[in-house]
Design an enzyme around this catalytic site. Sequence first.
Site, mmCIF file in Angstrom:
data_model
loop_
_atom_site.group_PDB
_atom_site.id
_atom_site.type_symbol
_atom_site.label_atom_id
_atom_site.label_comp_id
_atom_site.label_asym_id
_atom_site.label_seq_id
_atom_site.Cartn_x
_atom_site.Cartn_y
_atom_site.Cartn_z
ATOM 1 N N ARG A 50 -85.231 -31.100 -35.261
ATOM 2 C CA ARG A 50 -84.400 -29.908 -35.438
ATOM 3 C C ARG A 50 -83.589 -29.699 -34.157
ATOM 4 N NH1 ARG A 50 -86.375 -27.433 -31.812
ATOM 5 N NH2 ARG A 50 -84.784 -25.846 -31.994
ATOM 6 N N ARG A 87 -78.798 -30.331 -43.857
ATOM 7 C CA ARG A 87 -78.782 -28.965 -43.319
ATOM 8 C C ARG A 87 -77.323 -28.550 -43.137
ATOM 9 N NH1 ARG A 87 -82.757 -27.279 -38.719
ATOM 10 N NH2 ARG A 87 -82.286 -25.270 -39.700
ATOM 11 N N GLN A 197 -89.555 -20.855 -33.349
ATOM 12 C CA GLN A 197 -89.149 -21.920 -32.427
ATOM 13 C C GLN A 197 -89.350 -21.522 -30.971
ATOM 14 O OE1 GLN A 197 -87.414 -21.045 -35.137
ATOM 15 N NE2 GLN A 197 -86.209 -22.721 -35.977
ATOM 16 N N ASP A 237 -75.207 -23.806 -33.024
ATOM 17 C CA ASP A 237 -75.204 -24.829 -34.074
ATOM 18 C C ASP A 237 -73.801 -25.150 -34.550
ATOM 19 O OD1 ASP A 237 -77.984 -23.483 -34.181
ATOM 20 O OD2 ASP A 237 -78.196 -25.425 -35.177
ATOM 21 N N ASN A 247 -75.712 -19.368 -34.198
ATOM 22 C CA ASN A 247 -76.969 -19.851 -33.621
ATOM 23 C C ASN A 247 -78.102 -19.230 -34.436
ATOM 24 O OD1 ASN A 247 -78.386 -21.388 -31.574
ATOM 25 N ND2 ASN A 247 -79.002 -19.435 -30.695
ATOM 26 N N LYS A 248 -79.304 -19.562 -34.069
ATOM 27 C CA LYS A 248 -80.497 -19.116 -34.801
ATOM 28 C C LYS A 248 -80.468 -17.613 -35.078
ATOM 29 C CE LYS A 248 -83.029 -21.123 -36.136
ATOM 30 N NZ LYS A 248 -82.937 -21.526 -37.569
#
Length: 353
Positions: A50, A87, A197, A237, A247-248
């Site tokens: 990931r 993804r 994470q 990302d 991003n996350k």
Amino acid sequence: MQNGFHTISANPANCSVTILDQTLLPWQTVYRELRTLDEAAHAIRSMQVRGAPLIGVTAAFGIALALEAACDDVALDHALAVLRATRPTAVNLHWALDRMRARLSGRAPGARAWQAWHDAQAIADEDARTNAAIGAHGLPLLQAIAAARGTARVMTHCNAGWLATAAHGTALAPIYAAHAAGIPLHVWVSETRPRNQGLLTEWELRQAGVPHTFIADNSAGHLLMRNEVDIVIVGADRIAANGDAANKIGTYMKALAAHDNRVPFHVAAPLSTVDWRATNGDAIPIEERSAEEVRNVVGLDANAHIASVRLLPGEVATRNPAFDVTPARLIRSIITERGCCTPETLGTLGPTV
Ligand code: MRU
């Protein structure tokens, strides 16, 4: 820094790729062999690997694995399509696959497999060099804070360390560079529900001996307001051409709280994370993941076995967007391998090939 671990390594001689299975971290360090296109696609989809840069590197090696089985145009197009569908948000996936396609499509089929191993390894090696450069360009930010107040207190989100890349990490690269330079540091590590994470970041920093404190995601605003954070550095990302950065999930809330408290918020990412065709964040596809990730939490049970514990019954409605977009106006700088820029000047750094 990586304590002898590696996220991915290729073995062209026996047509396999070795990955560190991140679904078992930080509790177990298990390496797995990937031998087929489907295994590579599964590794990305299931998040055994990931992080945007590592997803791209794994996809590139997935092409090499696919071409070992069949190397004509149909096989190449099929492999590209399978990997592209794994993804949706990390644009490094498409960047790496576009680069593989450009290098391979004009080649004689018989020469493709060897070429694919070579080009995938080049992408991995380049990622390591790129991230080292991000560390060098971000280092002065931490140096200046430590010079002014003794210690640089950094907040990050998710995991943008070496685990998310071929080496060094992106958001953690300046932290590792500063630590290696003897600069006093402290890192706030947030859990990053639903997949936690932050546990990976905590594990990385513990291995490296970087002082840090683990917090629940909801503590971030409070710490920013109480002047316990000097700088926020996160990964990305996909960054749109105007500097909006995906991003996350949870990154946006940290950016808002940082802005409200005048704490600088930086995004560290390679230029391969910029989607020059996305004019702004609205064009960034946001991955929606399984409700099970929200309904359950994974950890160690009383016997120290990895276990998933149910928080909610299956019928409870949940929503699981995996990323959010931080608007460019909240971002002080983007730290890239070519230097730091503001979102407005991102275009001057130009696309990578
Ligand atoms: O869903 P994940 O774990 O792949 O998401 C990772 C992130 O959001 C990272 O911050 C991002 O990919 C940058 S990694 C260097």
